[in-house]
Design a protein around this motif. Sequence first.
Motif: not given
Lengths: 137, 345
Positions: B252-262, B298-305, B328-334
């Motif tokens: 629930l805290c994983t960065k990919a689900w924040r949609f640009g929000s801090p 979570g972010s490690y899994k998002v990188a794999l996705v 190109r979105r791998i960088a966001e998970a990194e």
Amino acid sequence: MNDEPSAPDLLRAVERFLERDAVAGLDGVARFHARVAANVVAMVAREIETEAEHARREWEGLAALLGEEGALPETPALRREALARRNEALCERIRAGEADTGAMRGALLAHLRGTVADKLEVSFPPRERDAGKTGRA
Amino acid sequence: MDLSPEQMAARLGAFVAREAGLETQQVAIEGLRRLAGGSSREIWAFEACLSPREGERRLDLVLRRDPPGRDEGGRDLEFRVVSAAHEAGIPVPRPHYCCTDPEVLGTSFYLMDRVDGEALPRRLLRDDRYERTRRALVPQLAGILVQIHRIDPDQPELAGLPGGDARPGASPARDEIERVAEGIRVMAAEPHPVLELAVRWLRERVPERSRRTLVHGDYRVGNVLFDEDGVRSVLDWELAKVGDPVEDLGWLCTKAWRFGSPHAVGGVGSREELLSAYAYAGGDEVDPEHLRFWEAVGSYKVALVFIQQSWVYRTGRVRSLELASLGRRIAEAEDALLELMEESP
């Protein structure tokens, strides 16, 4: 030398067409893909403008971490190959535990912070991060 | 099996009649249509008009199934999980009938109530009308998680859940990390020093002890329906399993689900708020380090996705523009992983 407009300028013209005309004239999945396409061509334009500088920074960072000398190749394709080789060498060091603690860890984190920031500047520039664009796949 | 909507409606009518103990002609299926969304599952909506000898009732239904030819056979288990959640008083679309007979529609499916509500996280984060929802969201999401984590994962109705094997020494966290690492090893096109560093960081931090509960497995703002008052329904139970409950909090805290929000929790709240709301609702006290571990998984899994989607494109399996751009979105998970490693080096 090719005539103006430059490649990034041409791509930005495509981006404008996709965002203004194509998106407005389409709906559903095609509309979504037009937005994605607009983002993709804008990304390519940014990559063309920044690739040489980003590659140089990453190359110098890797040289310092690995203690390796050598010049960065002149063409983008060869630069990619050379960078991939050095990154693979860096990955081997990480796998061997050399960056688990100590000075190497701090230097490595700082280097990676820089390379990831450069990648994000191309794929996801700050001005787009909070723009609420729905076309980001 | 390639069915026209008319054929599909006729078969659904016969199925619903059989399940409801009615004659085929006592059930009419109306307005059958495919809904958008459900990337890996097909979602259809329709009305079933049931006309027994006395009284008539209409059911507003949603059908969820694997796309034809890709039956993964998990619909029955998903149906049982949603049913258990429904019985526990968790807001889910009320489940009706499940069909595992491929003769009916070609793949297994189940039927549930259609729930109205907004599903787009960007609207939740930005529209004025959802102001109240945003304020209520973290306590609501935490409270629902406490209810999910109280469901007995060993009840016979939930037999077959992944991770259900409680061998001593088993570590779902370690297994998850190695599964992702193997996926990255096989599919990544180039070396990723951030991911190499992250996997070592994660292995060091595998929790020694954790509770073993039902885990939703994909608990994030994009998988809930909401309206102006708050959460209407929790959807997408297909990844439910038995594991460490903190995994749901971290995802629930994983960065990919924040949609640009801090804000860490789905773009609306902080981790501290989430943990205190979870404890307030009767859940365990959770160590922030334990939460950070699962957020990083979570972010490690998002990188794999992203790596996987780019691989699907590059290998020519699906030539989709959307997949092409995801590499190109791998960088966001990194970036998210670096942030977590810098906080706890």
